[in-house]
Motif scaffolding. Structure first.
Motif, PDB file in Angstrom:
ATOM      1  N   LEU A 114       0.647  -1.182   0.006  1.00 28.96           N
ATOM      2  CA  LEU A 114      -0.111  -0.006  -0.011  1.00 28.96           C
ATOM      3  C   LEU A 114       0.667   1.154  -0.042  1.00 28.96           C
ATOM      4  O   LEU A 114       0.588   2.306  -0.609  1.00 28.96           O
ATOM      5  N   MET A 115       1.804   1.216   0.877  1.00 30.45           N
ATOM      6  CA  MET A 115       2.774   2.298   0.819  1.00 30.45           C
ATOM      7  C   MET A 115       3.460   2.568  -0.468  1.00 30.45           C
ATOM      8  O   MET A 115       3.709   3.684  -0.790  1.00 30.45           O
ATOM      9  N   GLN A 116       3.611   1.606  -1.085  1.00 27.85           N
ATOM     10  CA  GLN A 116       4.457   1.610  -2.561  1.00 27.85           C
ATOM     11  C   GLN A 116       3.584   2.232  -3.434  1.00 27.85           C
ATOM     12  O   GLN A 116       3.873   2.917  -4.333  1.00 27.85           O
ATOM     13  N   LEU A 117       2.350   1.852  -3.305  1.00 29.99           N
ATOM     14  CA  LEU A 117       1.039   2.477  -4.340  1.00 29.99           C
ATOM     15  C   LEU A 117       1.243   3.582  -4.162  1.00 29.99           C
ATOM     16  O   LEU A 117       0.943   4.760  -4.908  1.00 29.99           O
ATOM     17  N   ILE A 118       0.862   4.380  -2.679  1.00 28.65           N
ATOM     18  CA  ILE A 118       0.692   5.537  -2.558  1.00 28.65           C
ATOM     19  C   ILE A 118       1.811   6.495  -2.951  1.00 28.65           C
ATOM     20  O   ILE A 118       1.641   7.377  -3.823  1.00 28.65           O
ATOM     21  N   ASP A 119       3.139   5.979  -2.584  1.00 24.06           N
ATOM     22  CA  ASP A 119       4.150   6.585  -3.399  1.00 24.06           C
ATOM     23  C   ASP A 119       4.500   6.819  -4.706  1.00 24.06           C
ATOM     24  O   ASP A 119       4.788   7.924  -5.261  1.00 24.06           O
ATOM     25  N   ALA A 120       4.022   5.718  -5.539  1.00 22.20           N
ATOM     26  CA  ALA A 120       4.248   5.813  -6.842  1.00 22.20           C
ATOM     27  C   ALA A 120       3.174   6.658  -7.464  1.00 22.20           C
ATOM     28  O   ALA A 120       3.348   7.502  -8.292  1.00 22.20           O
ATOM     29  N   VAL A 121       1.941   6.750  -6.928  1.00 19.90           N
ATOM     30  CA  VAL A 121       0.852   7.680  -7.411  1.00 19.90           C
ATOM     31  C   VAL A 121       1.241   9.145  -7.102  1.00 19.90           C
ATOM     32  O   VAL A 121       1.290  10.113  -7.981  1.00 19.90           O
ATOM     33  N   ALA A 169      -6.752  13.838 -12.147  1.00 20.26           N
ATOM     34  CA  ALA A 169      -8.078  13.313 -12.666  1.00 20.26           C
ATOM     35  C   ALA A 169      -7.838  11.965 -13.174  1.00 20.26           C
ATOM     36  O   ALA A 169      -8.847  11.033 -13.022  1.00 20.26           O
ATOM     37  N   SER A 170      -6.716  11.838 -13.960  1.00 20.36           N
ATOM     38  CA  SER A 170      -6.697  10.610 -14.855  1.00 20.36           C
ATOM     39  C   SER A 170      -6.088   9.588 -13.649  1.00 20.36           C
ATOM     40  O   SER A 170      -6.272   8.302 -14.112  1.00 20.36           O
ATOM     41  N   VAL A 171      -5.431   9.789 -12.886  1.00 18.01           N
ATOM     42  CA  VAL A 171      -4.900   9.011 -11.862  1.00 18.01           C
ATOM     43  C   VAL A 171      -5.712   8.539 -10.785  1.00 18.01           C
ATOM     44  O   VAL A 171      -6.115   7.281 -10.603  1.00 18.01           O
ATOM     45  N   PHE A 172      -6.548   9.433 -10.194  1.00 17.16           N
ATOM     46  CA  PHE A 172      -7.553   9.010  -8.929  1.00 17.16           C
ATOM     47  C   PHE A 172      -8.927   8.908  -9.381  1.00 17.16           C
ATOM     48  O   PHE A 172      -9.698   8.052  -8.743  1.00 17.16           O
ATOM     49  N   GLY A 173      -9.369   8.945 -10.904  1.00 15.20           N
ATOM     50  CA  GLY A 173     -10.841   8.749 -11.255  1.00 15.20           C
ATOM     51  C   GLY A 173     -11.681   9.729 -10.844  1.00 15.20           C
ATOM     52  O   GLY A 173     -11.560  10.932 -10.438  1.00 15.20           O
TER      53      GLY A 173
END
Length: 190
Positions: free
Chosen positions: A8-15, A27-31
């Motif tokens: 989860l932390m890797q996902l948050i950091d990448a985003v 908008a394209s990242v978060f939907g």
């Protein structure tokens, strides 16, 4: 599929690196739901998300920080360590922690260590300082203290030993002798 905390932390950091550093359209990242909807879908609290975002904005990327404390208030002061090392060199013969501890008491009274907030460290601390400075010899030939502890079976009445010995009888046939022993008495032989 449930994600682990590290993933989860890797996902948050990448985003966040994509949005904050590389300026990708949020908008394209978060939907459609925005940050709140993205956090709900990925089971991440928004507080954690924004805490990570602030740190990435400050530092450019998320790096794990050291967990080492900034200060060690209970560490032996440098002056005391220096005195321990000096006494190790000054004393002849037995210059172990016991004698150094004794000499430091005299120094503490003479030099007013209590005014500096110092105290005479215990012998265990003196040994740690000497080890840190490479002044202790390891002596593996000494018997470890753990070897002096006596083994005692929890329920000695249940402790039996069975031995079997093969013997040759006078006529040539072989026989096996079984002995059942107890620590306090000979239980049986057959």
């Amino acid at each position: 599929m449930a994600r682990t905390g590290a993933r989860l932390m890797q996902l948050i950091d990448a985003v966040l690196i994509a949005v904050v550093v590389e300026k990708v359209d949020p908008a394209s990242v978060f939907g459609a739901g925005g940050v709140k909807g993205w956090c709900e879908r990925n089971e991440i609290s928004t507080a954690t998300f924004y805490r990570h975002k602030q740190r990435i904005e400050r530092e450019g990327r998320w790096e794990p920080k050291s967990r080492r404390p900034r200060s060690s208030p209970r560490r032996t002061p440098e002056g005391v360590e220096d005195a321990i090392v000096q006494w190790r060199g000054k004393l002849r013969g037995d210059n172990g922690a016991e004698n150094i501890h004794y000499q430091l008491h005299a120094v503490a009274l003479r030099d007013g260590w209590s005014a500096k907030g110092w105290h005479v460290p215990p012998r265990s601390t003196i040994n740690k300082v000497l080890r840190r400075h490479g002044l202790l010899e390891s002596n593996p030939k000494k018997r470890p203290k753990s070897s002096y502890t006596r083994f005692q079976y929890a329920q000695p009445r249940d402790c039996y030993q069975i031995d079997a010995t093969e013997v040759v009888l006078a006529g040539g046939p072989k026989a096996t002798v079984f002995e059942v022993n107890h620590p306090r008495f000979d239980a049986a032989s057959f």
